[in-house]
Design a protein around this motif. Sequence first.
Motif, mmCIF file in Angstrom:
data_model
loop_
_atom_site.group_PDB
_atom_site.id
_atom_site.type_symbol
_atom_site.label_atom_id
_atom_site.label_comp_id
_atom_site.label_asym_id
_atom_site.label_seq_id
_atom_site.Cartn_x
_atom_site.Cartn_y
_atom_site.Cartn_z
ATOM 1 N N ALA A 104 -7.191 2.106 9.406
ATOM 2 C CA ALA A 104 -7.635 1.485 7.982
ATOM 3 C C ALA A 104 -6.170 1.133 7.637
ATOM 4 C CB ALA A 104 -8.401 1.869 7.275
ATOM 5 N N VAL A 108 -4.882 -2.431 6.702
ATOM 6 C CA VAL A 108 -5.147 -2.865 5.381
ATOM 7 C C VAL A 108 -2.653 -3.447 5.201
ATOM 8 C CG1 VAL A 108 -4.927 -3.108 3.232
ATOM 9 C CG2 VAL A 108 -7.014 -1.861 4.857
ATOM 10 N N LEU A 126 -13.169 -0.140 3.573
ATOM 11 C CA LEU A 126 -12.556 0.205 4.954
ATOM 12 C C LEU A 126 -12.677 1.286 6.168
ATOM 13 C CD1 LEU A 126 -12.288 -2.107 7.815
ATOM 14 C CD2 LEU A 126 -9.594 -1.435 7.279
#
Length: 227
Positions: A104, A108, A126
């Motif tokens: 994640a 991101v 997430l």
Amino acid sequence: MSESPIPSWLTPVAWTFLTLSVLSAAFIAADIYLGRRRHNSVATELVWIASGLYLGPFAIAFYLSRGRTSTDSAPVDGTARKPADAAVALLPGGGASAVAHLIAVPFVVAVGWTIAGLAMWPMIILIAVLVVVMVAVYERVASTGPRTGHARGLSVGAAIVAAVITVVAFDIGMVGWMLLLHFNNAMPAVTDSTFWLLMQIGVIAGLLTGYPAVKWLLNRNRSVVPA
């Protein structure tokens, strides 16, 4: 320019512990696959390997005392597991969180996703979604067999409910730790080794807050499966 609240000595400590974490995961993997100490499922084996990513050398000690199987027979069925094994039942959530961070956080950052101007919020969302999915899959896959008390395994719904309860309890510690770092301007850049060390500490904080929920689920008709 204000001085960083992250002490300079934490950088070499971070690199040292991160290196030991990778080596610990490699040791456990080698012992399982090269040493032929296989478990009842690959999912369980991956949980033990992933424990090295956040517990470092402490994972080796825990694995040798609680997770190592015999080379000359199938793993002990463990039908008479004790309530104390809630500590072992925490490992799927911890491993899922460690892996979810590795997925994640770079994602991101790569896509530039922010909420209210912060990348931290989408990371938290997430990571939580990924952990719920991974824990639910683990519970579903690993819940079949005599050692679990479920002849047919947990249903999909039961696995999801157990995963959600686990993640909510876990996030009290993990997210609380992240917020503490954020509001004290102590959150390093994701490219800094100290960031990943602090996230490992956050995973451990999550284990502490998740323990009561996992123990309750374990005692409630064995709704979670120890690694």
